[in-house]
Design an enzyme around this catalytic site. Structure first.
Site, PDB file in Angstrom:
ATOM      1  N   ASP A 133       0.810  -1.224   0.000  1.00  0.00           N
ATOM      2  CA  ASP A 133       0.000   0.000   0.000  1.00  0.00           C
ATOM      3  C   ASP A 133       0.844   1.276   0.000  1.00  0.00           C
ATOM      4  OD1 ASP A 133      -2.338   1.530   0.054  1.00  0.00           O
ATOM      5  OD2 ASP A 133      -2.324   1.653   2.235  1.00  0.00           O
ATOM      6  N   CYS A 190     -27.325  -5.988  -5.359  1.00  0.00           N
ATOM      7  CA  CYS A 190     -27.115  -5.347  -4.057  1.00  0.00           C
ATOM      8  C   CYS A 190     -26.517  -3.952  -4.230  1.00  0.00           C
ATOM      9  CB  CYS A 190     -26.198  -6.203  -3.191  1.00  0.00           C
ATOM     10  SG  CYS A 190     -25.854  -5.492  -1.559  1.00  0.00           S
ATOM     11  N   CYS A 239     -13.570   5.608   7.301  1.00  0.00           N
ATOM     12  CA  CYS A 239     -15.000   5.301   7.406  1.00  0.00           C
ATOM     13  C   CYS A 239     -15.194   3.869   6.940  1.00  0.00           C
ATOM     14  CB  CYS A 239     -15.811   6.269   6.549  1.00  0.00           C
ATOM     15  SG  CYS A 239     -17.581   5.897   6.457  1.00  0.00           S
ATOM     16  N   CYS A 242     -19.374   1.439   4.198  1.00  0.00           N
ATOM     17  CA  CYS A 242     -19.602   0.654   2.980  1.00  0.00           C
ATOM     18  C   CYS A 242     -19.017  -0.745   3.081  1.00  0.00           C
ATOM     19  CB  CYS A 242     -19.034   1.378   1.763  1.00  0.00           C
ATOM     20  SG  CYS A 242     -17.230   1.523   1.761  1.00  0.00           S
ATOM     21  N   CYS A 246     -21.644  -4.569   3.819  1.00  0.00           N
ATOM     22  CA  CYS A 246     -21.509  -5.552   2.744  1.00  0.00           C
ATOM     23  C   CYS A 246     -21.906  -6.949   3.220  1.00  0.00           C
ATOM     24  CB  CYS A 246     -20.061  -5.573   2.241  1.00  0.00           C
ATOM     25  SG  CYS A 246     -19.765  -6.786   0.931  1.00  0.00           S
TER      26      CYS A 246
END
Length: 266
Positions: A133, A190, A239, A242, A246
């Site tokens: 990352d 979805c 955050c 989301c 899931c």
């Protein structure tokens, strides 16, 4: 017991099997292999995303986007490693941070776990370069290519086994290793992540970083405007809305209470 997709088939090499074994012993939950190539479709989507200014003030993303989608010429194989982490459960009044930041610095932890694997490759005469990352590569796209999972509407890499709560790491090598089949899967109809996003940063085109709480609280280098501060709500760092909404999240580790050990900052 190894997951079924790790079973040796056909021309799977002893070297590949040894890398898999070492990855599992190092604490990774999944590992996959992809042949190095230009990720044409991902580059096109990245260029469209940049053209729409959805990267906000992250100008570094616009610098030579092609190199994010195409390894340098010496790279023959991309090995992707995934380590699952638990989502966090918050009460109504707590200030919040993203679950990936719970505990120590995951960059340092994953690089340490890759050390012995990279050295094993070098000892066999190959080159090995680690990524966690921090470099100009499309990690989620390579994870999909290596069969780890698929990229969902929330733009996260989603594993059918571990859900979207996974750290990713990679080793680029000049060894030619048998690639795995690309990850398959779909969100179907979805739209829970789109519906729950508190700032409408997610839509059918993907993520608009300018509205994303994770961008505002982590990546934005200037002081937030009052309007931007109001958008962050209870979130201090990142955050997870989301991700936690899931349906695949329930397939991973069970949620835990935050340990109060502070936030991992880059």
């Amino acid at each position: 017991m190894k997951p079924p997709r790790f079973r040796a088939v056909g021309a799977t090499s002893a070297l590949k099997e040894e890398i898999i074994a070492r990855a599992l012993a190092a604490g990774f939950d999944d590992v996959g292999f992809a042949a190095a190539r230009l990720l044409d479709d991902d580059l096109r989507r990245l260029e469209e995303w940049l053209a729409d200014d959805r990267h906000g003030e992250m100008e570094w993303l616009a610098r030579d986007p092609r190199r994010r989608a195409e390894p340098t010429s010496w790279v023959k194989s991309v090995i992707v490693f995934a380590r699952a982490y638990a989502p966090l459960e918050w009460n109504q009044v707590e200030r919040r941070y993203a679950a990936y930041a719970e505990g120590g610095d995951y960059h340092r932890d994953l690089k340490s776990r890759l050390d012995s694997i990279a050295q094993f490759i070098r000892d066999r005469g190959g080159r090995a370069k680690r990524f966690v990352d921090t470099s100009a590569i499309l990690e989620r796209a390579w994870a999909r290519e290596a069969g780890i999972g698929f990229i969902g509407r929330n733009t996260m890499l989603i594993s059918r086994t571990h859900g979207p709560n996974m750290y990713l790491a990679e080793i680029f090598t000049d060894m030619e290793l048998e690639p795995d089949e690309s990850g398959t899967g779909t969100c179907g109809r979805c739209t829970r992540c789109l519906d729950i996003c508190p700032t409408s940063a997610l839509d059918e085109k993907g993520l608009d970083a300018r509205k994303c709480i994770s961008y505002l609280t982590i990546e934005l280098k200037r002081t937030m405007t009052e309007e931007e501060k109001a958008m962050t709500g209870p979130w201090d760092f990142g955050c997870d809305d989301c991700v936690t909404i899931c349906p695949y999240t329930r397939r991973g580790l069970p949620p835990i209470r935050p340990g109060g050990r502070g936030v991992t900052r880059r």
